[in-house]
Motif scaffolding. Sequence first.
Motif, PDB file in Angstrom:
ATOM      1  N   GLY A   7      -0.664   9.268 -11.470  1.00 34.98           N
ATOM      2  CA  GLY A   7       0.645   9.269 -10.831  1.00 34.98           C
ATOM      3  C   GLY A   7       1.705   8.515 -11.615  1.00 34.98           C
ATOM      4  O   GLY A   7       2.829   8.363 -11.165  1.00 34.98           O
ATOM      5  N   LYS A  41       0.894  16.635 -16.896  1.00 37.91           N
ATOM      6  CA  LYS A  41       2.100  17.427 -17.079  1.00 37.91           C
ATOM      7  C   LYS A  41       2.947  16.864 -18.220  1.00 37.91           C
ATOM      8  O   LYS A  41       3.127  15.652 -18.329  1.00 37.91           O
ATOM      9  CB  LYS A  41       2.914  17.384 -15.787  1.00 37.91           C
ATOM     10  CG  LYS A  41       4.020  18.394 -15.727  1.00 37.91           C
ATOM     11  CD  LYS A  41       4.482  18.571 -14.287  1.00 37.91           C
ATOM     12  CE  LYS A  41       4.661  20.021 -13.939  1.00 37.91           C
ATOM     13  NZ  LYS A  41       4.667  20.252 -12.509  1.00 37.91           N
ATOM     14  N   GLU A  43     -10.521  10.979  -0.456  1.00 34.39           N
ATOM     15  CA  GLU A  43      -9.851  11.730   0.597  1.00 34.39           C
ATOM     16  C   GLU A  43      -8.500  12.303   0.196  1.00 34.39           C
ATOM     17  O   GLU A  43      -8.073  13.306   0.720  1.00 34.39           O
ATOM     18  CB  GLU A  43      -9.672  10.848   1.835  1.00 34.39           C
ATOM     19  CG  GLU A  43      -8.622   9.749   1.649  1.00 34.39           C
ATOM     20  CD  GLU A  43      -8.365   9.025   2.964  1.00 34.39           C
ATOM     21  OE1 GLU A  43      -7.193   8.820   3.291  1.00 34.39           O
ATOM     22  OE2 GLU A  43      -9.350   8.673   3.649  1.00 34.39           O
ATOM     23  N   ASP A  44      -7.823  11.631  -0.724  1.00 32.85           N
ATOM     24  CA  ASP A  44      -6.449  12.057  -0.893  1.00 32.85           C
ATOM     25  C   ASP A  44      -6.044  12.246  -2.360  1.00 32.85           C
ATOM     26  O   ASP A  44      -5.000  12.767  -2.665  1.00 32.85           O
ATOM     27  CB  ASP A  44      -5.521  11.044  -0.227  1.00 32.85           C
ATOM     28  CG  ASP A  44      -4.343  11.743   0.414  1.00 32.85           C
ATOM     29  OD1 ASP A  44      -4.197  12.967   0.192  1.00 32.85           O
ATOM     30  OD2 ASP A  44      -3.575  11.078   1.124  1.00 32.85           O
ATOM     31  N   ASP A  45      -6.905  11.820  -3.214  1.00 31.96           N
ATOM     32  CA  ASP A  45      -6.664  12.031  -4.642  1.00 31.96           C
ATOM     33  C   ASP A  45      -5.290  11.552  -5.108  1.00 31.96           C
ATOM     34  O   ASP A  45      -4.575  12.249  -5.811  1.00 31.96           O
ATOM     35  CB  ASP A  45      -6.826  13.515  -4.960  1.00 31.96           C
ATOM     36  CG  ASP A  45      -6.747  13.767  -6.465  1.00 31.96           C
ATOM     37  OD1 ASP A  45      -6.045  14.687  -6.861  1.00 31.96           O
ATOM     38  OD2 ASP A  45      -7.357  12.983  -7.206  1.00 31.96           O
ATOM     39  N   ILE A  46      -4.916  10.399  -4.641  1.00 31.96           N
ATOM     40  CA  ILE A  46      -3.592   9.947  -5.034  1.00 31.96           C
ATOM     41  C   ILE A  46      -3.636   8.972  -6.199  1.00 31.96           C
ATOM     42  O   ILE A  46      -2.919   9.099  -7.180  1.00 31.96           O
ATOM     43  CB  ILE A  46      -2.861   9.313  -3.846  1.00 31.96           C
ATOM     44  CG1 ILE A  46      -2.500  10.412  -2.872  1.00 31.96           C
ATOM     45  CG2 ILE A  46      -1.603   8.631  -4.323  1.00 31.96           C
ATOM     46  CD1 ILE A  46      -1.880   9.940  -1.622  1.00 31.96           C
ATOM     47  N   PHE A  47      -4.491   8.010  -6.092  1.00 32.72           N
ATOM     48  CA  PHE A  47      -4.500   7.016  -7.169  1.00 32.72           C
ATOM     49  C   PHE A  47      -5.220   7.524  -8.411  1.00 32.72           C
ATOM     50  O   PHE A  47      -6.111   8.336  -8.305  1.00 32.72           O
ATOM     51  CB  PHE A  47      -5.164   5.733  -6.668  1.00 32.72           C
ATOM     52  CG  PHE A  47      -4.305   5.030  -5.658  1.00 32.72           C
ATOM     53  CD1 PHE A  47      -3.047   4.558  -6.011  1.00 32.72           C
ATOM     54  CD2 PHE A  47      -4.737   4.867  -4.358  1.00 32.72           C
ATOM     55  CE1 PHE A  47      -2.262   3.900  -5.080  1.00 32.72           C
ATOM     56  CE2 PHE A  47      -3.951   4.213  -3.429  1.00 32.72           C
ATOM     57  CZ  PHE A  47      -2.715   3.731  -3.779  1.00 32.72           C
ATOM     58  N   VAL A  78       3.558  13.061 -17.087  1.00 35.89           N
ATOM     59  CA  VAL A  78       2.969  12.606 -15.833  1.00 35.89           C
ATOM     60  C   VAL A  78       1.460  12.528 -16.023  1.00 35.89           C
ATOM     61  O   VAL A  78       0.871  13.397 -16.670  1.00 35.89           O
ATOM     62  CB  VAL A  78       3.275  13.596 -14.688  1.00 35.89           C
ATOM     63  CG1 VAL A  78       2.781  13.046 -13.360  1.00 35.89           C
ATOM     64  CG2 VAL A  78       4.764  13.881 -14.617  1.00 35.89           C
ATOM     65  N   ASP A  95      -9.086   6.353  -1.698  1.00 37.43           N
ATOM     66  CA  ASP A  95      -8.106   7.397  -1.958  1.00 37.43           C
ATOM     67  C   ASP A  95      -8.655   8.459  -2.879  1.00 37.43           C
ATOM     68  O   ASP A  95      -8.249   9.614  -2.831  1.00 37.43           O
ATOM     69  CB  ASP A  95      -6.851   6.780  -2.585  1.00 37.43           C
ATOM     70  CG  ASP A  95      -5.929   6.279  -1.509  1.00 37.43           C
ATOM     71  OD1 ASP A  95      -6.420   5.563  -0.630  1.00 37.43           O
ATOM     72  OD2 ASP A  95      -4.750   6.640  -1.537  1.00 37.43           O
ATOM     73  N   VAL A 113       0.810  -1.227   0.000  1.00 30.75           N
ATOM     74  CA  VAL A 113       0.000   0.000   0.000  1.00 30.75           C
ATOM     75  C   VAL A 113       0.843   1.277   0.000  1.00 30.75           C
ATOM     76  O   VAL A 113       0.323   2.362  -0.188  1.00 30.75           O
ATOM     77  CB  VAL A 113      -0.969   0.047   1.200  1.00 30.75           C
ATOM     78  CG1 VAL A 113      -2.062  -0.985   1.026  1.00 30.75           C
ATOM     79  CG2 VAL A 113      -0.221  -0.165   2.493  1.00 30.75           C
ATOM     80  N   ASP A 114       2.137   1.127   0.209  1.00 33.48           N
ATOM     81  CA  ASP A 114       2.996   2.309   0.237  1.00 33.48           C
ATOM     82  C   ASP A 114       3.362   2.803  -1.155  1.00 33.48           C
ATOM     83  O   ASP A 114       4.054   3.795  -1.311  1.00 33.48           O
ATOM     84  CB  ASP A 114       4.292   1.995   0.994  1.00 33.48           C
ATOM     85  CG  ASP A 114       4.024   1.918   2.474  1.00 33.48           C
ATOM     86  OD1 ASP A 114       3.025   2.515   2.913  1.00 33.48           O
ATOM     87  OD2 ASP A 114       4.808   1.266   3.179  1.00 33.48           O
ATOM     88  N   VAL A 115       2.899   2.054  -2.090  1.00 33.33           N
ATOM     89  CA  VAL A 115       3.292   2.286  -3.460  1.00 33.33           C
ATOM     90  C   VAL A 115       2.561   3.520  -3.989  1.00 33.33           C
ATOM     91  O   VAL A 115       1.479   3.846  -3.519  1.00 33.33           O
ATOM     92  CB  VAL A 115       2.967   0.975  -4.213  1.00 33.33           C
ATOM     93  CG1 VAL A 115       1.843   1.181  -5.179  1.00 33.33           C
ATOM     94  CG2 VAL A 115       4.203   0.390  -4.803  1.00 33.33           C
ATOM     95  N   PRO A 116       3.167   4.262  -4.910  1.00 31.57           N
ATOM     96  CA  PRO A 116       2.594   5.571  -5.227  1.00 31.57           C
ATOM     97  C   PRO A 116       1.432   5.577  -6.227  1.00 31.57           C
ATOM     98  O   PRO A 116       0.732   6.556  -6.315  1.00 31.57           O
ATOM     99  CB  PRO A 116       3.792   6.325  -5.806  1.00 31.57           C
ATOM    100  CG  PRO A 116       4.663   5.275  -6.382  1.00 31.57           C
ATOM    101  CD  PRO A 116       4.435   4.033  -5.598  1.00 31.57           C
ATOM    102  N   ILE A 126       4.403   7.854 -14.552  1.00 31.88           N
ATOM    103  CA  ILE A 126       5.377   8.716 -15.201  1.00 31.88           C
ATOM    104  C   ILE A 126       6.134   7.935 -16.241  1.00 31.88           C
ATOM    105  O   ILE A 126       6.452   6.763 -16.030  1.00 31.88           O
ATOM    106  CB  ILE A 126       6.391   9.218 -14.170  1.00 31.88           C
ATOM    107  CG1 ILE A 126       5.681  10.100 -13.177  1.00 31.88           C
ATOM    108  CG2 ILE A 126       7.513   9.973 -14.833  1.00 31.88           C
ATOM    109  CD1 ILE A 126       6.493  10.317 -11.952  1.00 31.88           C
TER     110      ILE A 126
END
Lengths: 348, 348
Positions: free
Chosen positions: A162, A142, A344-348, A158, A341, A104-107, A164
């Motif tokens: 997430g 990006k 709440e965090d918009d990461i994935f 990008v 995610d 789960v630490d993966v970006p 790249i």
Amino acid sequence: MSGVIELLDERKRRILAAIVDSYIITGEPVGSKTIASLPDIRVSPATIRNDMAMLEQLGYLEQPHTSAGRIPTYAGYRLYIDELMNAKTLSDEDKKMLDECLDVDVPTADALIESASKALAELTHCATVVKNVAPKFSVITKVEVIPTGRRMYVLLMVTSSGNIKNKVCRLEFDLTNEQMEFFTKYMAENLQGVSIDQLDESVIERLVAAMGTYMVTLAPLLQGVCELAEGFRDNEIKVAGEKNLLARQDLNTTQLMRFFENKNEVVKNMLDDSFGDLQVLFGEDGGFVIENSSVIVSKIKKGGKTAGSLGVIGPMRLDYAKIIPYIEYLTDRITNLISEDDDEDDIF
Amino acid sequence: MSGVIELLDERKRRILAAIVDSYIITGEPVGSKTIASLPDIRVSPATIRNDMAMLEQLGYLEQPHTSAGRIPTYAGYRLYIDELMNAKTLSDEDKKMLDECLDVDVPTADALIESASKALAELTHCATVVKNVAPKFSVITKVEVIPTGRRMYVLLMVTSSGNIKNKVCRLEFDLTNEQMEFFTKYMAENLQGVSIDQLDESVIERLVAAMGTYMVTLAPLLQGVCELAEGFRDNEIKVAGEKNLLARQDLNTTQLMRFFENKNEVVKNMLDDSFGDLQVLFGEDGGFVIENSSVIVSKIKKGGKTAGSLGVIGPMRLDYAKIIPYIEYLTDRITNLISEDDDEDDIF
DNA sequence: TGTTAGCACTCTTTTTCTTTGAGTGCTAAT
DNA sequence: ATTAGCACTCAAAGAAAAAGAGTGCTAACA
């Protein structure tokens, strides 16, 4: 239903299940004696033989030759998977173990799914396949160009998920600062928010045309951008643990090799053919290349829509009762993680 | 030398060469009759049998069993490769074909070498291995951090050899502009020109310490930088075409699998053990895992120093006479290309 | 003295035949 | 409806026989 003659009464179903169970473990045709010796079967071999003959007539079993036991047909497997096997419910230990498999630490979501895929390959000693979320759901956030040497530039793309990718471009001329700024701005204006799926040659051509002759030197960079997007798309499907299949001697090596050669094609078709949330494909199902193989695929959702899939590719003789819960649990977990995610965090 | 009794006269050498040639093609032990039927051997089977017995005594041949023909021993192969075989000289067509295999449009030396590796795998139906130039010769030219989302940053590292790697870092906090500028500057001051080989944990620790408490938030980024450098080093060795080996039935599948598992280790040792410019390793040579296999490695030079290697891994029964010139030509070509560019264009 | 034909001998490979045994289907009894 | 009993089938394992490739040695030959 009672009163109607049941072609497949409870005992016959139990016997069929037992035969498939046994065959999955041993790989040998199963005889009446073997079944009779099981604790929860309390009839004689002769009775079982009668039932087996019936099951064969119904198309669930077949005999490699007269004096052999029975093996399941495709229909037999199908019935077993759909109705007969008792899928093990996962123990807390199992769940914990599977949770630990997910990194789960993966970006990125894709990296998360891939970690599941690798773990599953390890766990099942099979090949696994993932269809990544990225291309469907991600847009370009990006595009940058970074000078790294004489006439050498790195293009960086990008995406919103997430991911790249970079690409080295060697140009004919050095770019002026003005040109680089123009390019960055132009990209931001025209490509930001564009879906990876949509970015192809035609878009690029349009952009080059719109750019005008003044900036024509930048065309190779735009070409590079296009290739980067392609790269994202190509990365859509990943297979892990292929080597595991080579060890399984009930799969034909030559066919395996052929599968490895063009796995992307094959797997793509396979995944497209699946429609249920979790599905087991074999036999005629997947336009399949490897004889005697079977695929369990499960879909990963995001915002209610199918976002990707995770699957196991192995021989027909898989421990479905164990593996299916595994896959189910993993895809559920991933589905939750990437939706969560999202809010709440918009990461994935 | 004339006058001295020659244990290995011209005829015996010719016979040995013919046996190895034949065995390489057929894989079957070679009998006296087969050799006698060759056009340039003009003696009877009986004579050849005598010579074969002699060659066996000298350790160049062995018999799987009494009533079989002879097969070469390691010593036999060695003599064949060093002295007996007539390496085919490349035709202009061959050269053209090989030139086309090299993708000279590629932006880095490593990519160039890899293109050769892939082509060679295709051409020889073997696995190939490359040891890349990068880590030995390249220094860091650029480290950048690029924001790509909330608390998400891409680290970018570029080396003097044009290689690039990126890594996504998720931080605990968003960076201020000030912090980012500081980081970029700090990296430029402290890492530019540092060799990839040297950049390890200890360097990072020193940098973190020197940075002072004020910028301690940046530590995870530095960690990322370290991992990037590691990534470059790990990429040093690449194997292509492993699948080809599975098709060769004279290699043990189990051993192949074991080789695939830890190929990096194995190959590294192997390459370190080679000392000549071009060398063929087999038998006891390379601390080798795959029985009955053989490796041809050739070095790639840059400025007179060994910069990398290109090799073919296959069964003992390789068409050395063809493959060795191939490899020689390719490594020569690469050596030229990367030296040339060194002078005039500074790209590789 | 080096080469070669001839031949007996060895040992794997292939073929053929035989035996074994697991498993069935059917019949008749329960 | 179930089951014991039995004859029958057929793959697989084993044994025996035949074939064949190749050798080493001896003796003859140039």
